[in-house]
Design a protein around this motif. Structure first.
Motif, PDB file in Angstrom:
ATOM      1  N   HIS A  14      -0.738 -15.654  -6.039  1.00 46.70           N
ATOM      2  CA  HIS A  14      -1.373 -14.336  -6.474  1.00 46.70           C
ATOM      3  C   HIS A  14      -2.497 -13.540  -5.917  1.00 46.70           C
ATOM      4  O   HIS A  14      -3.554 -13.707  -5.823  1.00 46.70           O
ATOM      5  N   GLY A  15      -2.113 -11.755  -5.532  1.00 48.47           N
ATOM      6  CA  GLY A  15      -3.221 -10.939  -5.123  1.00 48.47           C
ATOM      7  C   GLY A  15      -3.112  -9.747  -6.063  1.00 48.47           C
ATOM      8  O   GLY A  15      -2.572  -9.447  -6.464  1.00 48.47           O
ATOM      9  N   PHE A  16      -4.458  -9.459  -5.659  1.00 45.22           N
ATOM     10  CA  PHE A  16      -4.789  -7.965  -6.234  1.00 45.22           C
ATOM     11  C   PHE A  16      -5.752  -6.910  -4.990  1.00 45.22           C
ATOM     12  O   PHE A  16      -6.647  -7.839  -4.449  1.00 45.22           O
ATOM     13  N   GLU A  17      -5.614  -5.669  -4.708  1.00 40.65           N
ATOM     14  CA  GLU A  17      -6.383  -5.132  -4.199  1.00 40.65           C
ATOM     15  C   GLU A  17      -6.234  -3.948  -4.280  1.00 40.65           C
ATOM     16  O   GLU A  17      -5.041  -2.518  -4.425  1.00 40.65           O
ATOM     17  N   ILE A  18      -6.979  -2.851  -3.810  1.00 39.27           N
ATOM     18  CA  ILE A  18      -7.345  -1.449  -3.870  1.00 39.27           C
ATOM     19  C   ILE A  18      -7.605  -1.070  -2.587  1.00 39.27           C
ATOM     20  O   ILE A  18      -9.042  -1.629  -1.539  1.00 39.27           O
ATOM     21  N   THR A  19      -7.328  -0.321  -1.804  1.00 40.89           N
ATOM     22  CA  THR A  19      -8.112  -0.126  -0.088  1.00 40.89           C
ATOM     23  C   THR A  19      -7.848   1.992  -0.265  1.00 40.89           C
ATOM     24  O   THR A  19      -7.478   2.267  -0.789  1.00 40.89           O
ATOM     25  N   GLN A  20      -8.901   1.925   0.791  1.00 41.49           N
ATOM     26  CA  GLN A  20      -8.991   3.000   1.136  1.00 41.49           C
ATOM     27  C   GLN A  20      -9.975   3.191   2.281  1.00 41.49           C
ATOM     28  O   GLN A  20     -10.736   2.625   2.879  1.00 41.49           O
ATOM     29  N   LYS A  21      -9.196   4.374   3.128  1.00 40.67           N
ATOM     30  CA  LYS A  21     -10.327   4.709   4.389  1.00 40.67           C
ATOM     31  C   LYS A  21     -12.009   4.981   4.449  1.00 40.67           C
ATOM     32  O   LYS A  21     -12.090   4.497   5.245  1.00 40.67           O
ATOM     33  N   LEU A  22     -12.307   6.310   2.943  1.00 44.15           N
ATOM     34  CA  LEU A  22     -13.372   6.154   2.826  1.00 44.15           C
ATOM     35  C   LEU A  22     -13.992   5.636   1.862  1.00 44.15           C
ATOM     36  O   LEU A  22     -13.320   4.902   1.248  1.00 44.15           O
TER      37      LEU A  22
ATOM     38  N   ILE B  73     -17.798  -4.996 -10.438  1.00 41.97           N
ATOM     39  CA  ILE B  73     -17.243  -4.859 -12.254  1.00 41.97           C
ATOM     40  C   ILE B  73     -16.120  -5.955 -11.762  1.00 41.97           C
ATOM     41  O   ILE B  73     -16.053  -6.493 -13.136  1.00 41.97           O
ATOM     42  N   LEU B  74     -14.967  -5.414 -11.155  1.00 47.47           N
ATOM     43  CA  LEU B  74     -13.764  -6.519 -11.149  1.00 47.47           C
ATOM     44  C   LEU B  74     -14.494  -8.467 -10.291  1.00 47.47           C
ATOM     45  O   LEU B  74     -13.908  -9.440 -10.722  1.00 47.47           O
ATOM     46  N   GLY B  75     -15.792  -8.573  -9.987  1.00 51.33           N
ATOM     47  CA  GLY B  75     -16.475  -9.968  -9.740  1.00 51.33           C
ATOM     48  C   GLY B  75     -15.689 -10.287  -8.652  1.00 51.33           C
ATOM     49  O   GLY B  75     -16.084 -11.249  -7.996  1.00 51.33           O
ATOM     50  N   ILE B  76     -15.282  -9.261  -6.591  1.00 53.05           N
ATOM     51  CA  ILE B  76     -14.664  -9.645  -5.632  1.00 53.05           C
ATOM     52  C   ILE B  76     -15.396  -9.086  -5.590  1.00 53.05           C
ATOM     53  O   ILE B  76     -16.474  -8.714  -4.607  1.00 53.05           O
ATOM     54  N   LYS B  77     -14.646  -9.174  -3.738  1.00 56.41           N
ATOM     55  CA  LYS B  77     -15.657  -8.717  -2.255  1.00 56.41           C
ATOM     56  C   LYS B  77     -14.823  -7.604  -1.504  1.00 56.41           C
ATOM     57  O   LYS B  77     -14.151  -7.075  -2.215  1.00 56.41           O
ATOM     58  N   THR B  78     -16.094  -6.791  -1.330  1.00 57.32           N
ATOM     59  CA  THR B  78     -15.312  -5.755  -0.848  1.00 57.32           C
ATOM     60  C   THR B  78     -15.419  -5.319   1.265  1.00 57.32           C
ATOM     61  O   THR B  78     -15.895  -6.549   1.207  1.00 57.32           O
ATOM     62  N   THR B  79     -14.335  -5.411   1.606  1.00 54.40           N
ATOM     63  CA  THR B  79     -13.980  -5.821   3.126  1.00 54.40           C
ATOM     64  C   THR B  79     -14.189  -4.835   3.956  1.00 54.40           C
ATOM     65  O   THR B  79     -13.486  -3.651   3.878  1.00 54.40           O
ATOM     66  N   SER B  80     -14.797  -4.602   4.952  1.00 56.47           N
ATOM     67  CA  SER B  80     -14.526  -3.230   5.756  1.00 56.47           C
ATOM     68  C   SER B  80     -13.863  -3.916   7.209  1.00 56.47           C
ATOM     69  O   SER B  80     -15.011  -4.581   7.699  1.00 56.47           O
ATOM     70  N   LYS B  81     -12.482  -2.742   7.488  1.00 50.21           N
ATOM     71  CA  LYS B  81     -12.330  -3.274   8.624  1.00 50.21           C
ATOM     72  C   LYS B  81     -13.009  -1.937  10.044  1.00 50.21           C
ATOM     73  O   LYS B  81     -13.311  -1.174   8.787  1.00 50.21           O
ATOM     74  N   LYS B  82     -11.727  -1.792  10.799  1.00 50.67           N
ATOM     75  CA  LYS B  82     -11.855  -0.653  11.669  1.00 50.67           C
ATOM     76  C   LYS B  82     -11.675   0.817  11.120  1.00 50.67           C
ATOM     77  O   LYS B  82     -12.520   1.521  11.272  1.00 50.67           O
ATOM     78  N   THR B  83     -10.947   0.840  10.138  1.00 50.42           N
ATOM     79  CA  THR B  83     -10.041   2.291   9.904  1.00 50.42           C
ATOM     80  C   THR B  83     -10.045   2.127   8.504  1.00 50.42           C
ATOM     81  O   THR B  83      -9.448   2.936   7.514  1.00 50.42           O
ATOM     82  N   TYR B  84     -10.497   1.116   7.887  1.00 52.15           N
ATOM     83  CA  TYR B  84     -10.276   1.268   6.287  1.00 52.15           C
ATOM     84  C   TYR B  84     -10.933  -0.186   5.670  1.00 52.15           C
ATOM     85  O   TYR B  84     -12.007  -1.061   5.836  1.00 52.15           O
ATOM     86  N   HIS B  85     -11.165   0.080   4.010  1.00 52.51           N
ATOM     87  CA  HIS B  85     -12.460  -0.292   3.290  1.00 52.51           C
ATOM     88  C   HIS B  85     -11.660  -1.336   2.806  1.00 52.51           C
ATOM     89  O   HIS B  85      -9.964  -0.206   2.065  1.00 52.51           O
ATOM     90  N   THR B  86     -11.684  -2.257   2.066  1.00 52.26           N
ATOM     91  CA  THR B  86     -10.476  -2.833   0.715  1.00 52.26           C
ATOM     92  C   THR B  86     -11.798  -3.894  -0.113  1.00 52.26           C
ATOM     93  O   THR B  86     -12.569  -4.050   0.147  1.00 52.26           O
ATOM     94  N   VAL B  87     -11.193  -3.864  -1.206  1.00 50.16           N
ATOM     95  CA  VAL B  87     -11.221  -5.354  -2.430  1.00 50.16           C
ATOM     96  C   VAL B  87      -9.810  -6.066  -2.729  1.00 50.16           C
ATOM     97  O   VAL B  87      -8.617  -5.134  -2.446  1.00 50.16           O
ATOM     98  N   VAL B  88      -9.834  -6.839  -2.350  1.00 51.28           N
ATOM     99  CA  VAL B  88      -9.421  -7.988  -2.036  1.00 51.28           C
ATOM    100  C   VAL B  88      -9.058  -9.377  -2.465  1.00 51.28           C
ATOM    101  O   VAL B  88     -10.258  -9.872  -2.492  1.00 51.28           O
ATOM    102  N   THR B  89      -7.927  -9.920  -3.145  1.00 51.32           N
ATOM    103  CA  THR B  89      -8.944 -10.860  -3.586  1.00 51.32           C
ATOM    104  C   THR B  89      -7.278 -11.623  -4.522  1.00 51.32           C
ATOM    105  O   THR B  89      -6.522 -11.420  -4.237  1.00 51.32           O
ATOM    106  N   THR B  90      -7.349 -13.674  -3.275  1.00 52.83           N
ATOM    107  CA  THR B  90      -6.541 -13.984  -4.174  1.00 52.83           C
ATOM    108  C   THR B  90      -7.040 -15.403  -4.722  1.00 52.83           C
ATOM    109  O   THR B  90      -5.994 -16.555  -4.862  1.00 52.83           O
ATOM    110  N   ASN B  91      -8.398 -15.545  -5.228  1.00 54.37           N
ATOM    111  CA  ASN B  91      -8.834 -16.358  -5.932  1.00 54.37           C
ATOM    112  C   ASN B  91      -8.804 -16.211  -7.297  1.00 54.37           C
ATOM    113  O   ASN B  91      -8.614 -15.628  -7.730  1.00 54.37           O
ATOM    114  N   SER B  92      -7.573 -17.616  -7.919  1.00 55.32           N
ATOM    115  CA  SER B  92      -7.689 -17.401  -8.815  1.00 55.32           C
ATOM    116  C   SER B  92      -8.851 -17.974 -10.097  1.00 55.32           C
ATOM    117  O   SER B  92      -8.034 -16.716 -10.888  1.00 55.32           O
TER     118      SER B  92
END
Length: 320
Positions: free
Chosen positions: A223-231, A242-261
């Motif tokens: 199971h995964g959860f993700e929210i992605t934004q360019k800005l 708030i959700l206790g997960i990490k933010t990751t920044s890529k070249k063209t977007y930012h995302t909060v994503v997790t598959t951690n149980s």
């Protein structure tokens, strides 16, 4: 339907039994009763915060010029799959019009009446500021309104001011003024909660969040959860706290994503019985499949295919 109310009640019970864990960042579940679906219907202040979050995700403040005339519109668009969320918003606000684009299967909710914008929409967004760079668009929108309503200006003057206004764009580093109270930095969950309400986050998640099942290997699905934004990295940083997960920044977007149980379990607790649109259906199926079928590749793959079929317009019946 894939879920019945009786089944959902059992799922909620199982979820509470399974999810007896502490969040790594002390996830804020206070006032969760007030942010349930019933709260959005019955409490206008909660609904307004939710609406601002949904608008930050999928809303627009448009300025158009056609046939020599300027027009303003507050607009929210959804695929017909989620049209019911627009009817819910319209019923709560009591204004606006809904139309469907047959070719694209998109449904649009619009408010063009400038009097209604002044009386209803502006007070909502002035009191509950947008948290993304759409705040910039909202300020432009209000400035356009003031220009068009100024009886002391000639048409030529209005046109010149409006043309100059529509050219304005925010910088890539633009941050909504709402974050100034924490000096435009989110260092912990307390900072995040000073700016971002749970109602806002529920609305934003309904617009931008994804609850999904993903293959980790040929015979393993998680199971995964993700929210992605360019800005708007600051927005995702607050969500991550708030959700206790990490933010990751890529070249063209930012995302909060997790598959951690453990993170998935806390996300299930946070969003339980909170959403209004079709995202609530997807969430319930996703959460139920975690509680009942975690680790069962065959069953999870079957459920994922059924969700996809539903989005494509296929009605699904199952007793599983």
């Amino acid at each position: 339907m894939l879920l019945t109310w009786g089944q959902l009640a059992r799922v909620n019970l199982l979820t509470l039994q399974r999810l007896n864990v502490e969040h790594p960042n002390n996830i804020n579940l206070t006032n969760s009763i007030n942010t349930k679906v019933q709260g959005l219907r019955n409490n206008k202040e909660l609904f307004y915060k939710w609406l601002v979050g949904f608008t930050d995700g999928d809303g627009t403040f448009s300025i158009a010029h056609q046939n020599g005339k300027w027009s303003l519109a507050f607009k929210i668009s959804q695929h017909e799959y989620n049209a019911r969320i627009l009817y819910f918003i319209k019923s709560q606000l009591g204004i606006g019009n809904i139309n469907k684009e047959d070719k694209t299967k998109m449904v649009n909710y619009r408010i063009r009446d400038r009097k209604k914008l002044l009386e209803i929409i502006f007070p909502i967004f002035d009191k509950n500021p947008l948290l993304t760079s759409k705040y910039f668009d909202y300020l432009k929108f209000k400035e356009a309104f003031n220009i068009l309503e100024d009886s002391n200006l000639t048409k030529t003057q209005k046109d010149e001011l409006m043309y100059n206004l529509v050219k304005k764009v925010p910088s890539e580093s633009y941050i909504s003024p709402a974050w100034e109270i924490i000096h435009n930095q989110v260092n912990n969950i307390n900072d995040a909660n000073k700016v971002m309400s749970k109602s806002w986050l529920i609305g934003f998640t309904e617009a931008e969040g994804s609850f999904y099942l993903v293959n980790k290997s040929a015979n393993r699905m998680v199971h995964g959860f993700e929210i992605t934004q360019k800005l708007d990295l600051i927005v995702l940083s607050a969500i991550a706290c708030i959700l206790g997960i990490k933010t990751t920044s890529k070249k063209t977007y930012h995302t909060v994503v997790t598959t951690n149980s453990r993170s998935i379990e806390n996300i299930i607790k946070y969003y339980n019985s909170t959403m209004k649109g079709m995202k609530s259906f997807e969430f319930r199926v996703w959460a139920r499949s975690y509680v009942k079928h975690k680790g069962d590749f065959t069953k999870l793959n079957e459920i994922r295919n059924k969700i996809r079929s539903r989005k494509l317009g296929t009605t699904i019946f199952t007793n599983s």
